[in-house]
Design a protein around this motif. Structure first.
Motif, PDB file in Angstrom:
ATOM      1  N   THR A 168      -3.561   2.799   7.622  1.00 37.42           N
ATOM      2  CA  THR A 168      -2.627   1.673   7.626  1.00 37.42           C
ATOM      3  C   THR A 168      -2.954   0.735   8.784  1.00 37.42           C
ATOM      4  O   THR A 168      -2.899  -0.490   8.652  1.00 37.42           O
ATOM      5  N   GLY A 169      -3.310   1.333   9.925  1.00 36.67           N
ATOM      6  CA  GLY A 169      -3.693   0.508  11.078  1.00 36.67           C
ATOM      7  C   GLY A 169      -4.881  -0.381  10.761  1.00 36.67           C
ATOM      8  O   GLY A 169      -4.886  -1.579  11.059  1.00 36.67           O
ATOM      9  N   HIS A 170      -5.882   0.196  10.108  1.00 38.29           N
ATOM     10  CA  HIS A 170      -7.052  -0.602   9.727  1.00 38.29           C
ATOM     11  C   HIS A 170      -6.654  -1.749   8.810  1.00 38.29           C
ATOM     12  O   HIS A 170      -7.111  -2.875   8.954  1.00 38.29           O
ATOM     13  N   ILE A 171      -5.795  -1.412   7.845  1.00 39.59           N
ATOM     14  CA  ILE A 171      -5.381  -2.437   6.873  1.00 39.59           C
ATOM     15  C   ILE A 171      -4.603  -3.537   7.591  1.00 39.59           C
ATOM     16  O   ILE A 171      -4.803  -4.731   7.354  1.00 39.59           O
ATOM     17  N   ILE A 208       0.849  -1.198   0.000  1.00 42.06           N
ATOM     18  CA  ILE A 208       0.000   0.000   0.000  1.00 42.06           C
ATOM     19  C   ILE A 208       0.877   1.237   0.000  1.00 42.06           C
ATOM     20  O   ILE A 208       2.036   1.209   0.387  1.00 42.06           O
ATOM     21  N   GLU A 209       0.295   2.342  -0.468  1.00 40.05           N
ATOM     22  CA  GLU A 209       0.951   3.657  -0.404  1.00 40.05           C
ATOM     23  C   GLU A 209      -0.024   4.617   0.266  1.00 40.05           C
ATOM     24  O   GLU A 209      -1.230   4.593  -0.030  1.00 40.05           O
ATOM     25  N   ASP A 210       0.496   5.441   1.123  1.00 41.87           N
ATOM     26  CA  ASP A 210      -0.313   6.471   1.771  1.00 41.87           C
ATOM     27  C   ASP A 210      -1.589   5.882   2.393  1.00 41.87           C
ATOM     28  O   ASP A 210      -2.694   6.333   2.135  1.00 41.87           O
ATOM     29  N   GLY A 211      -1.396   4.849   3.190  1.00 37.32           N
ATOM     30  CA  GLY A 211      -2.529   4.231   3.889  1.00 37.32           C
ATOM     31  C   GLY A 211      -3.542   3.612   2.949  1.00 37.32           C
ATOM     32  O   GLY A 211      -4.704   3.448   3.314  1.00 37.32           O
ATOM     33  N   GLY A 212      -3.114   3.296   1.710  1.00 33.16           N
ATOM     34  CA  GLY A 212      -4.027   2.672   0.764  1.00 33.16           C
ATOM     35  C   GLY A 212      -4.828   3.675  -0.030  1.00 33.16           C
ATOM     36  O   GLY A 212      -5.523   3.316  -0.974  1.00 33.16           O
ATOM     37  N   LYS A 213      -4.713   4.936   0.341  1.00 36.99           N
ATOM     38  CA  LYS A 213      -5.494   5.952  -0.375  1.00 36.99           C
ATOM     39  C   LYS A 213      -4.911   6.166  -1.767  1.00 36.99           C
ATOM     40  O   LYS A 213      -5.638   6.394  -2.725  1.00 36.99           O
ATOM     41  N   GLN A 214      -3.562   6.094  -1.829  1.00 30.96           N
ATOM     42  CA  GLN A 214      -2.917   6.322  -3.121  1.00 30.96           C
ATOM     43  C   GLN A 214      -2.858   5.026  -3.932  1.00 30.96           C
ATOM     44  O   GLN A 214      -3.160   5.015  -5.125  1.00 30.96           O
ATOM     45  N   MET A 215      -2.492   3.926  -3.231  1.00 36.58           N
ATOM     46  CA  MET A 215      -2.336   2.668  -3.978  1.00 36.58           C
ATOM     47  C   MET A 215      -2.518   1.461  -3.078  1.00 36.58           C
ATOM     48  O   MET A 215      -2.060   1.452  -1.931  1.00 36.58           O
ATOM     49  N   ILE A 216      -3.208   0.454  -3.600  1.00 33.63           N
ATOM     50  CA  ILE A 216      -3.304  -0.845  -2.939  1.00 33.63           C
ATOM     51  C   ILE A 216      -2.985  -1.888  -3.996  1.00 33.63           C
ATOM     52  O   ILE A 216      -3.516  -1.823  -5.111  1.00 33.63           O
ATOM     53  N   LEU A 273       2.856  -7.694   4.192  1.00 34.45           N
ATOM     54  CA  LEU A 273       2.264  -6.373   3.970  1.00 34.45           C
ATOM     55  C   LEU A 273       3.382  -5.346   3.974  1.00 34.45           C
ATOM     56  O   LEU A 273       4.199  -5.290   4.887  1.00 34.45           O
ATOM     57  N   ARG A 274       3.431  -4.545   2.910  1.00 37.45           N
ATOM     58  CA  ARG A 274       4.419  -3.466   2.835  1.00 37.45           C
ATOM     59  C   ARG A 274       3.680  -2.155   2.671  1.00 37.45           C
ATOM     60  O   ARG A 274       2.667  -2.080   1.980  1.00 37.45           O
ATOM     61  N   SER A 275       4.187  -1.165   3.341  1.00 35.67           N
ATOM     62  CA  SER A 275       3.563   0.143   3.236  1.00 35.67           C
ATOM     63  C   SER A 275       4.644   1.141   2.876  1.00 35.67           C
ATOM     64  O   SER A 275       5.645   1.255   3.583  1.00 35.67           O
ATOM     65  N   GLY A 276       4.459   1.829   1.770  1.00 31.01           N
ATOM     66  CA  GLY A 276       5.457   2.785   1.306  1.00 31.01           C
ATOM     67  C   GLY A 276       6.819   2.145   1.114  1.00 31.01           C
ATOM     68  O   GLY A 276       7.832   2.753   1.421  1.00 31.01           O
TER      69      GLY A 276
END
Lengths: 370, 582
Positions: free
Chosen positions: B169-172, B48-56, B190-193
């Protein structure tokens, strides 16, 4: 401080004091009694801040003074001594020497200035009651007092008018009511009406004191006082909250059971032998002129039944009571026969003594569900 | 003339439907991961990027889709998992509504790569705001990749309500945790940014997965039990555990993470003898049940379920949990020192500390608790051999309140009231009789809050049949007219308070009332503290206590026994273990 008293007298007084002192001590000084020696007398005081007791006894005084000592320890020690004289003397600033013959007991004291001041018995407005009669009334309601001190009506309703003295007690399941006309008490005609809640512990303390011919009663601002012989019991007045007792006295019960007190008491005690320890369900079956008592035990198969010698007038009825509740009443009712007035298996029964009684005595009891 | 009512344009209707399914980035992740699991994936990678708002981006090695299926999957209510309405009654896959992909596609820019290895090459689809923009062949190994960019870009109403990137991100993360717990055999990452958030290798057992996900700080009790149509595999936290962690409760029904009041309530009831009020037991519970027995189609997000026989489910889980708790032995152990911190010893210093025994000192019940523990006090759990058979000697009474007992592996200090209460309670349970019911002459009137009043009056008819007769005595007050004689007034009030507190009506009210009744009877009849006892009486109390199913906790949830272990004594006294092994 130094004095000598008789063992038997001291033991009796300490026993009374012990009943007032709390079992759960919140303030250490309240576990003690105050001992004041002066003018050839020893004065003992104990209190739990609600109920206070003070009594005097003669002594052989050498030097006056005062102290406070743990009442439980002192009582146990005095009780164990042979019947003789007991000598009290202050040994040091913090210790009292108690000797009897050659037994020596040294005990720590707490300074008497720390002991709370008990209210003084009012000088005016005292009322003289016939002691034995009054104690008899108290005894007849005392079994029905609420033990739980958190309840609002933790005592007995006490109403006194120029005409009569009335006491009512209830624990929610049953109610005891007793009223005695004034002739026997010779109350003054200009008496103001007293209406207050009498503390359970005060009632029990009064009943433990050797009843005297006369009890002096007085109402102070916040306390009610009773002087019985050389003992004074004071009790803080409680907020007067009491259920509407006259509403629960049943009217129009149309079935009547007359039964002998002694034989009923024995039968009920037998019934209790099979029931468990807190509830004692006992069933009374009235059919025709036959009356039968039956109880069923907690253990499977245990049961008790027997016919009762009784006179019954009414339709057939089966009703269940806590046998202990009946026993409590029968033990103090003080007559040969009682009359139970019943309506049905769900409604309150009214029980009263039969024969010539000098007072009105009622016991209202709620049945158990069948 | 035009009427006021018009059919919504399809894009508006689509957004409304999408809003139900895709509430936030985490719900998109949930749907995509569920699809991957339904496709039989063994590895699921989420980025995900930006808490999934930008990209999942969700990548799996599942069965993949053919070109036709890939295209069809974007049509609303297109699904491989359901054919007829009757199938809806027996859903065994995680997804089934055929809403997920079209809903997500409706509110984002979506790209999909998939290959089922049946056709020669894979398929690439790009779709923006629900409109297909590009479809082409690509080369790809088996599996599916879905990438969702700019979620809610065309749905600003929803976008506004999203939390910060960290919050989302916490929700995800929690969503992925749930998915991971439901399928231990799947590898999750799970990777974030670009940064690794979590990564769990495939494991064979739920126990191992729970350890990965929830950490190993808690030792959970496991049970595996079938009764009736229900097969439970549960992991429950031992009572008395003083954990600083927030309690967790996760339920999985046929692999689907669900929230269900009935199950939560069954757990609480099973624990009611062990926990003090207001505490929730931690647990992870897996239920396998005939899909026909549950309705999963209660809400588009599919986290709620309905049991066909909700009371059966309650009773079944309640019984299974209780049985497991009954097998456990817990007690509070006293630790004299904190091993490894020898500097506390002012004379001998560190060097004087004798080496710890390499293996547990005694072949005692708890092998794991002999390991050095840095916590000052810790619960000992799960004894395979019970106290029932262990020999003991009563050493005496302390403070006229506590019975001191020596056993092979330590000294027990036992609260005499709690011990007697436990034994009486079990005795009463074994010989329940119909309670006798005393009517009140003067009904007990209680003024209540609206909530409490409603909770009690709702249960009044059923309570009445069990001897607690309650009537309304005003708009918000009740009158107690009859109560079981043994419960007494105070007991009745305590019972009602707890009933209101739990505010739950599911389950067996009769059993709940009985529990209170018996507990209250046992508490009243048990000997108190500050009461001298003869050695014979003490021995009898201990013998009866050890014969109970749970000698370690009283029915009110308080501990009964404090244990001072032999190895702790030896360590505290700086003695070695020779000559003491049992």
């Amino acid at each position: 401080m130094e004095f000598t008293v008789k063992k038997s007298e001291l033991e009796h007084n300490l026993q009374l004091m012990q009943g007032v002192v709390e079992t759960k001590i919140t303030m250490p000084i309240l576990a003690n009694i105050l001992i004041q020696a002066e003018d050839e007398q020893v004065r003992l005081k104990a209190t739990d801040l609600e109920v206070g007791i003070e009594t005097t006894m003669p002594c052989n005084l050498k030097s006056p003074g005062s102290t406070t000592i743990n009442v439980k320890k002192l009582y146990e020690f005095v009780k164990s001594l042979p019947d003789d004289e007991i000598h009290f003397a202050r040994e040091s600033d913090t210790r009292i020497n108690i000797t009897s013959k050659n037994v020596v007991f040294k005990i720590a004291e707490m300074p008497s200035v720390e002991f709370p001041r008990l209210p003084d018995f009012p000088v005016d407005g005292n009322l003289r009651l016939k002691g034995l009669l009054f104690c008899d009334l108290l005894k007849k309601i005392s079994f029905n007092l609420v033990v739980d001190d958190k309840k609002q009506h933790r005592g007995s309703l006490f109403v006194m008018t120029p005409d009569s003295i009335m006491l009512v007690a209830t624990d929610g399941h049953r109610m005891t009511y007793i009223k005695k006309e004034q002739e026997s008490f010779d109350l003054p005609v200009d008496l103001p009406e007293y209406r207050l809640l009498l503390n359970r512990k005060a009632i029990q303390t009064i009943l433990r004191i050797q009843p005297s011919e006369e009890i002096e009663m007085s109402l102070g601002e916040n306390h009610i006082f009773f002087r019985i012989g050389s003992t004074i019991v004071s009790s803080r007045l409680l907020e007067l909250k009491f259920p509407k007792y006259d509403k629960v006295i049943p009217r129009g019960n149309d079935k009547f059971l007359k039964i002998g007190v002694d034989s009923f008491l024995i039968s009920l005690k037998r019934a209790c032998l099979v029931t468990n320890d807190r509830a004692h369900p006992a069933q009374i079956t009235m059919s025709g002129h036959q009356v039968e008592l039956r109880s069923i035990g907690a253990e499977i198969g245990s049961e008790h039944r027997e016919p009762l010698q009784a006179e019954y007038d009414g339709e057939d009825l089966e009703i269940r009571f806590n046998a202990q509740y009946l026993i409590d009443f029968l033990q103090v009712v003080g007559c040969e026969h009682i009359r139970m007035e019943l309506k049905d298996a769900d409604r309150a029964v009214l029980i009263r003594p039969m024969g010539e009684m000098s007072y009105e005595y009622l016991y209202v009891l709620m049945p158990m569900r069948i | 003339m035009m009427g006021r009512i018009k059919i919504l344009a399809s894009d508006v209707a689509g957004k409304i439907a999408a809003g139900e399914v895709v509430e936030r980035p985490a719900s998109a992740v949930k749907e995509l991961v569920e699809n991957s699991m339904d496709a039989g994936a063994t590895r699921i990678l989420i980025a995900i990027e930006d808490g999934g708002k930008q990209m999942i981006r969700v990548e799996d090695d599942g069965c993949g889709m053919s070109r036709d299926d890939a295209l069809l999957s974007f049509e609303r209510h297109a699904t491989s998992k359901l054919r007829t309405a009757a199938d809806l009654l027996r859903v065994s896959t995680r997804g089934f509504r055929g809403e997920a992909l079209p809903s997500i596609a409706e509110v984002s820019r979506l790209q999909l790569w998939s290959n089922d290895l049946v056709e020669e090459c894979g398929t690439y689809v790009r779709i923006s705001g629900g409109v297909k923009e590009k479809v082409e062949d690509i080369a790809l190994p088996r599996g599916t990749i879905v990438q969702v960019d700019d979620l809610f870009y065309n749905f600003p109403a929803r976008e506004k309500f999203l939390k910060t990137a960290g919050g989302e991100t916490g929700h995800i993360t929690r969503t992925v945790e749930m998915a991971a717990l439901s399928s231990p055999i799947v590898f999750f990452a799970l990777r974030s940014g670009g940064r690794k958030v979590l990564q769990w290798e495939a494991v064979e057992t739920p126990a191992a997965r729970i350890g990965q996900v929830l950490g190993k700080h808690v030792e959970l009790l496991e049970f595996d039990e079938s009764n009736g149509p229900f097969h439970w595999h549960g992991f429950i936290a031992p009572p008395l555990e003083r954990s600083v962690e927030k309690p967790f409760q996760h339920f999985f029904v046929n692999g689907r993470p669900v929230k269900d009041r009935t199950l939560g309530f069954a757990l609480r009831r099973a624990y009611q003898e062990y926990l003090q009020r207001d505490t929730n037991p931690s647990a992870v519970i897996y239920l396998e049940v005939d899909p026909g027995m549950v309705d999963v189609n209660v809400h588009p997000a599919k986290t709620e379920i309905k049991f066909l026989e909700s009371n059966d489910a309650f009773r079944s889980l309640h019984a299974a949990t209780k049985r497991r708790l009954g097998k456990m032995q817990t007690f509070v152990a006293v630790h004299l020192s904190e091993p490894g911190q020898g500097a506390e010893d002012p004379i001998a210093g560190k060097a004087a500390l004798p080496p710890l025994p390499a293996r547990p000192l005694h072949t005692q019940e708890q092998s794991h608790c002999s390991a050095p523990q840095a916590v000052p006090s810790q619960m000992q759990l799960d004894a395979p051999t019970s106290l029932r058979d262990s020999p003991f000697t009563v050493l005496g009474q302390y403070m006229e309140s506590f019975i001191v007992v020596s056993t092979r592996d330590g000294i027990l200090v036992i609260d005499q009231h709690n011990a007697h209460e436990r034994a009486l309670y079990e005795d009463y349970c074994a010989h329940t009789s119909v309670p006798s019911i005393q009517k009140f002459l003067i009904p007990l009137i209680m003024d209540l809050s609206d909530e409490a009043f409603n909770a009690i009056m709702e249960n009044a008819p059923s309570l009445s049949t069990h001897g607690l007769h309650i009537e309304a005595a005003g708009p918000r007050s009740i009158a107690i007219r009859e109560a079981p004689a043994q419960l007494g007034e105070a007991g009745a009030i305590a019972f009602l308070a707890e009933l209101v507190h739990s505010a739950e009506t599911a389950g067996d009210l009769r059993a709940f009332l009985d529990f209170h009744l018996l507990r209250s009877m046992a508490c009243h009849s048990a000997i108190k503290i500050n009461m001298p006892l003869t050695p014979e009486k003490m021995e009898s109390i201990i013998r009866n206590l050890f014969a109970t199913s749970t000698p370690m906790v009283c029915p009110h949830g308080r501990p009964i026994i404090v244990k001072l272990r032999l190895d702790e004594i030896l360590r505290g006294l700086r003695r070695n273990t020779q000559g003491f092994s049992s």
